[in-house]
Design a protein around this motif. Structure first.
Motif, PDB file in Angstrom:
ATOM      1  N   ALA A 154       0.835  -1.203   0.000  1.00 38.43           N
ATOM      2  CA  ALA A 154       0.000   0.000   0.000  1.00 38.43           C
ATOM      3  C   ALA A 154       0.868   1.251   0.000  1.00 38.43           C
ATOM      4  CB  ALA A 154      -0.925  -0.012   1.217  1.00 38.43           C
ATOM      5  N   VAL A 166      -4.961  -5.028  -0.704  1.00 39.05           N
ATOM      6  CA  VAL A 166      -6.220  -5.405  -0.043  1.00 39.05           C
ATOM      7  C   VAL A 166      -6.300  -6.919   0.138  1.00 39.05           C
ATOM      8  CG1 VAL A 166      -8.728  -5.442  -0.287  1.00 39.05           C
ATOM      9  CG2 VAL A 166      -7.461  -3.369  -0.843  1.00 39.05           C
ATOM     10  N   SER A 217      -6.656  -8.660   3.787  1.00 39.56           N
ATOM     11  CA  SER A 217      -7.849  -9.465   4.075  1.00 39.56           C
ATOM     12  C   SER A 217      -7.482 -10.922   4.347  1.00 39.56           C
ATOM     13  CB  SER A 217      -8.837  -9.379   2.909  1.00 39.56           C
ATOM     14  OG  SER A 217      -8.271  -9.900   1.723  1.00 39.56           O
TER      15      SER A 217
END
Length: 213
Positions: free
Chosen positions: A98, A186, A190
């Motif tokens: 990220a 993501v 997750s």
């Protein structure tokens, strides 16, 4: 007593070692370690954050396979602890991706689409091969499930890298690369949450020696 519980198959007993599964883990470890080096060099040369992110995934997976081999055949509590470590490391990789994605978005880096496509296809073949080998071992404790989740996520990510290469080639901008890297971040976070939740649940319900007596 504790001995009687374990002889009856309590959660702290050691499971039998599946030799086929051990060989699959060794093969997956070698493939992922090799692809980490390939993508690390190619990602830096091409200026692709998606390839660099995938390289970090390969590194994380290689470490995860090594940990899985280490605890294979150990009691559930050790396998759950190993899964917890792997979940945290996977989450850290997601956060790093990220950060790199945000950096490339700010500086509008345009990667080399050709390199992305070639290396992405090679990485996809490697990850699909690992995922197919591990497919029938995807159920079980948190440690085994974490191995499958990492392999599955990487195969999905490589499809996205190929799509990003096509997007970069077609648009002449770095935004497809940035979008794909964000998706990979993501997926990592997750997946980490899923692994940590199951590992923590297993650790909570493992009886202590005092309770087992």
């Amino acid at each position: 007593m504790a001995a009687g519980c374990c002889s009856g198959g309590c959660s702290s007993s050691k499971p039998p070692v599946d030799k086929t599964y051990r060989r699959i883990l060794w093969a997956a470890l070698a493939i992922n370690a090799g692809m980490f080096l390939v993508e690390l060099v190619a990602g830096a040369a091409a200026g692709s954050v998606a390839l660099q992110a995938d390289a970090m995934d390969f590194l994380g997976d290689a470490a995860n396979y090594a940990i899985s081999l280490l605890v294979l055949g150990m009691a559930l509590q050790w396998r759950a602890r190993a899964a917890l470590i792997k979940g945290v490391s996977l989450g850290a990789v997601g956060l790093w991706v990220a950060g790199q994605t945000a950096w490339n978005a700010i500086y509008q880096t345009v990667p080399q689409a050709e390199v992305m496509g070639i290396v992405g296809a090679l990485a996809l073949a490697a990850n699909v091969g690992c995922a197919l080998m591990l497919y029938f071992y995807r159920h079980g404790d948190a440690n085994r499930q974490s191995v499958w989740i990492c392999s599955r996520n990487d195969a999905i990510a490589n499809l996205a890298v190929l799509a990003a290469a096509v997007g970069v080639f077609g648009t002449g901008t770095g935004w497809p690369d940035i979008i794909v890297a964000a998706i990979m971040a993501v997926l990592s976070v997750s997946g980490a949450i899923q692994i940590i939740r199951q590992a923590w649940a297993e650790l909570r319900f493992i009886p202590t020696p005092a309770a087992a007596e």
